[in-house]
Design an enzyme around this catalytic site. Structure first.
Site, short mmCIF file in Angstrom:
data_model
loop_
_atom_site.label_atom_id
_atom_site.label_comp_id
_atom_site.label_asym_id
_atom_site.label_seq_id
_atom_site.Cartn_x
_atom_site.Cartn_y
_atom_site.Cartn_z
CG MET A 1 -0.92 4.20 5.91
SD MET A 1 -1.92 5.65 5.45
CE MET A 1 -3.30 5.49 6.59
CB SER B 1 -0.95 -0.03 1.22
OG SER B 1 -1.84 1.06 1.18
CG ASP C 1 -5.74 -5.56 2.90
OD1 ASP C 1 -6.40 -6.55 3.24
OD2 ASP C 1 -5.59 -5.21 1.71
CG HIS D 1 -4.26 -1.02 -0.48
ND1 HIS D 1 -3.97 -0.95 0.87
CD2 HIS D 1 -4.78 -2.26 -0.67
CE1 HIS D 1 -4.29 -2.08 1.45
NE2 HIS D 1 -4.79 -2.89 0.54
#
Length: 379
Positions: A299, A179, A302, A206
């Protein structure tokens, strides 16, 4: 840096956008806007003068654009968090990729219609504020711990969870989740992988639509492996890297001896679509104990739950270490959950992964090395 509020410099050539961002950030008790700038040249001077904790940076500006400003700031401020504002267009995505390559920390999508005040406020609040807080928190922690040696394995007390399944077959798949800071980390890893890597690679990064396609094109131009944005029905095969398209979860399914991509519009997980957990969860029953998972900077959490599923099936999971991560959210959550087999600095990941994937491949046919497992019997 301030020990309490995050001191932010806002850079944008639009008076309306500058005012909007300033009002929203100032309303948050954790943040203080210490200055504004209308172009990159003014921003460089104000960074030196105001010494902000973070910068929000527009891309397209007169006099000096945001990409050039990032390059200049990075010469004296290598770790200052810089968050780019980008439009959800191919041009915006291209500019964002240039900015990230120049050293920007992350990006948010710019309000498309500044006339819709409520939508613009919601967009900035939900995207920008959490990133500023996370990036500045990571910078402060890095400043305090940068001299510590990165661990080669999970810290003491973070024992491996799940059954102790002994893997007797070569890995059949490399699955990567990332991400914040991911595009740069992916470039570092993928460009160092050999063109004859013995397994396919699947990635969930992401990013919104358009951006993932641009990311795939950029990586493909610099890698020895073929990198593309995944489409429905794509075959997972050796020599290919498939990146989940923005706005869709990417799942792997098996049909006979083949593995193919299924794209899903199911609700976001961990506030993300695509989600790393969704991808990992779909992989486990297909490849069982032949999955090597890799979680890079990012961040949130996930991937941590999905890593547990991979390892319960007998697979292994490597994660990027804290010192080289832009934000140690996703890899850190995986370590704290006891689901990391190795914790590695970014510069060691490609070599370590290549060695793990290549081990014992010579004794296995191509079909065994890349194909799925069905009903517990190798297809």
């Amino acid at each position: 840096m301030s020990a309490t509020r995050v001191r932010v410099l806002v850079v944008d050539d639009s008076v309306v956008i500058r005012r909007l961002i300033k009002e929203i950030l100032d309303a948050d008790p954790r943040i203080e806007v210490v200055g504004v700038a209308q172009n990159g040249q003014v921003a460089i001077a104000k960074v030196g003068e105001l010494k902000p904790d973070a910068v929000t940076m527009d891309i397209e500006m007169p006099v000096m654009n945001g990409v050039d400003a990032v390059r200049a700031i990075r010469k004296t401020q290598p770790r200052l968090p810089i968050v780019m504002f980008s439009t959800l267009t191919e041009r915006g995505a291209s500019g964002t990729m240039d900015a990230l390559a120049a050293g920007a920390s992350d990006y948010v999508t710019k309000p498309a219609n500044v006339g819709s005040v409520m939508e613009s406020r919601k967009n900035i609040s939900e995207q920008l504020i959490p990133k500023l807080v996370a990036l500045t928190g990571a910078r402060r922690l890095a400043g305090a711990t940068r001299t510590a040696l990165p661990p080669a394995q999970p810290p003491a007390g973070m024992a491996r969870n799940g059954p102790n399944v002994r893997r007797t077959q070569p890995f059949g798949l490399l699955a990567i989740g990332s991400s914040t800071g991911g595009p740069d980390a992916l470039a570092s890893v993928l460009t160092s992988l050999p063109g004859d890597l013995p397994v396919p690679v699947v990635i969930t990064q992401h990013m919104p639509p358009v951006f993932t396609k641009m990311l795939a094109q950029r990586l493909d131009s610099s890698c020895r492996l073929k990198v593309t944005e995944a489409v429905e029905g794509d075959t997972v095969q050796r020599g290919r890297v498939l990146i989940a398209p923005g706005g869709h979860h990417m799942e792997l399914r098996s049909r006979g001896t083949s593995v193919f991509v299924h794209l899903s519009d199911a609700p976001p997980e961990n506030f993300c679509r695509p989600s790393v957990d969704v991808m990992f969860r779909s992989i486990a029953p297909v490849y069982r104990n032949r999955v090597l998972g890799l979680i890079l900077t990012g961040m949130g959490r996930d991937g941590a739950a999905g890593a547990g599923i991979l390892r319960t099936s007998g697979g292994e999971v490597f994660v990027q270490d804290e010192a080289t991560s832009v934000v140690w959210g996703m890899p850190g959550a995986t370590v704290m959950a006891g689901q990391a087999d190795r914790v590695l600095p970014l510069e060691q990941i490609a070599a370590t992964v290549t060695a793990a994937l290549s081990q014992n491949q010579g004794v296995t046919s191509m079909r065994q090395a890349t194909g799925p497992v069905s009903g517990g019997v190798r297809a």
